[in-house]
Scaffold this motif. Structure first.
Motif, short mmCIF file in Angstrom:
data_model
loop_
_atom_site.label_atom_id
_atom_site.label_comp_id
_atom_site.label_asym_id
_atom_site.label_seq_id
_atom_site.Cartn_x
_atom_site.Cartn_y
_atom_site.Cartn_z
N LEU A 260 0.83 -1.20 0.00
CA LEU A 260 0.00 0.00 0.00
C LEU A 260 0.87 1.26 0.00
N ALA A 261 1.93 1.24 0.79
CA ALA A 261 2.86 2.38 0.81
C ALA A 261 3.51 2.56 -0.56
N GLY A 262 3.83 1.45 -1.21
CA GLY A 262 4.39 1.53 -2.56
C GLY A 262 3.41 2.14 -3.55
N PHE A 263 2.15 1.78 -3.40
CA PHE A 263 1.12 2.34 -4.27
C PHE A 263 1.00 3.85 -4.08
N TYR A 264 0.87 4.28 -2.82
CA TYR A 264 0.68 5.71 -2.55
C TYR A 264 1.93 6.54 -2.83
N SER A 265 3.09 5.93 -2.78
CA SER A 265 4.31 6.67 -3.11
C SER A 265 4.64 6.54 -4.60
N GLU A 266 3.75 5.89 -5.32
CA GLU A 266 3.91 5.68 -6.76
C GLU A 266 5.23 4.98 -7.09
N GLY A 267 5.63 4.08 -6.20
CA GLY A 267 6.84 3.29 -6.44
C GLY A 267 8.12 4.10 -6.41
N ARG A 268 8.09 5.27 -5.77
CA ARG A 268 9.28 6.14 -5.76
C ARG A 268 9.90 6.32 -4.38
N ASN A 269 9.57 5.46 -3.44
CA ASN A 269 10.11 5.57 -2.10
C ASN A 269 11.00 4.37 -1.83
N GLY A 270 12.30 4.61 -1.81
CA GLY A 270 13.25 3.52 -1.60
C GLY A 270 13.05 2.78 -0.30
N LEU A 271 12.60 3.49 0.72
CA LEU A 271 12.39 2.87 2.03
C LEU A 271 11.31 1.79 1.98
N VAL A 272 10.31 1.98 1.15
CA VAL A 272 9.28 0.95 0.99
C VAL A 272 9.91 -0.34 0.50
N PHE A 273 10.74 -0.23 -0.53
CA PHE A 273 11.36 -1.43 -1.11
C PHE A 273 12.38 -2.04 -0.16
N TYR A 274 13.09 -1.20 0.55
CA TYR A 274 14.06 -1.71 1.52
C TYR A 274 13.37 -2.49 2.63
N ASN A 275 12.34 -1.91 3.22
CA ASN A 275 11.63 -2.60 4.30
C ASN A 275 10.95 -3.87 3.81
#
Length: 184
Positions: free
Chosen positions: A130-145
């Motif tokens: 969900l965080a990836g969706f709302y950040s439009e896949g542009r938040n490195g922390l989402v992918f790291y976590n």
């Protein structure tokens, strides 16, 4: 992956604070609002978790915060709860935060972190997605976590792919680079 390194990486990832809130409404006599102090405690820690929680609760109950700042204050209190190992209470605060502002990406990430610590992997994955969706896949922390979650789940290739994406978004991140190197 070395368990000690995994623990160190996870501990670093699991409690990243929110960005500073905008100008906060109520001011105390000394010129600093309880909401700002709550943010400071969540960001920098404190020797007195009780005082930090009381300050956050006072800001939530007593101050005329904008909905944006109220959501951030709940999330900050959740960070303090999680740092104390009270993950269920942290999740409750993140839920309150997201009920006020359903697009607050850092609250989603932090709630995912708390679910991860409780080994509630499906809920954690849902939060990161969900965080990836709302950040439009542009938040490195989402992918790291999410990569750290995949490692706990034994899904090494998924973790590798997410770490590569995190590094693509933030190529200067030593944390992301070290985590990826530990997979080799």
């Amino acid at each position: 992956m070395n368990r000690r390194l995994l623990c160190r990486v996870l501990c670093c990832a699991l409690f990243l604070p929110l960005t500073p809130t905008a100008a906060l409404a109520a001011q105390t006599v000394m010129g600093v609002s309880a909401a700002q102090l709550c943010y400071d405690y969540a960001t920098h820690g404190t020797n007195s978790a009780r005082r930090a929680l009381e300050t956050c609760t006072r800001a939530i109950n007593d101050e005329s915060l904008t909905s944006r700042d109220l959501a951030a204050t709940y999330s900050n209190r959740g960070i303090i709860q999680a740092a104390r190992g009270r993950f269920e209470l942290a999740i409750e605060d993140y839920d309150r935060s997201l009920n006020i502002n359903p697009t607050l990406v850092h609250a989603m990430i932090n709630r995912g972190n708390a679910h991860t610590r409780l080994r509630q992997f499906k809920q954690a994955l849902d939060d990161y997605d969900l965080a990836g969706f709302y950040s439009e896949g542009r938040n490195g922390l989402v992918f790291y976590n999410r990569a750290m979650l995949f490692l706990q789940m034994g899904r090494i290739e998924n973790a590798r792919a997410d770490l590569l994406r995190a590094l693509e978004l933030q190529p200067d991140s030593l944390r992301y680079r070290e985590a990826l190197a530990s997979l080799k």
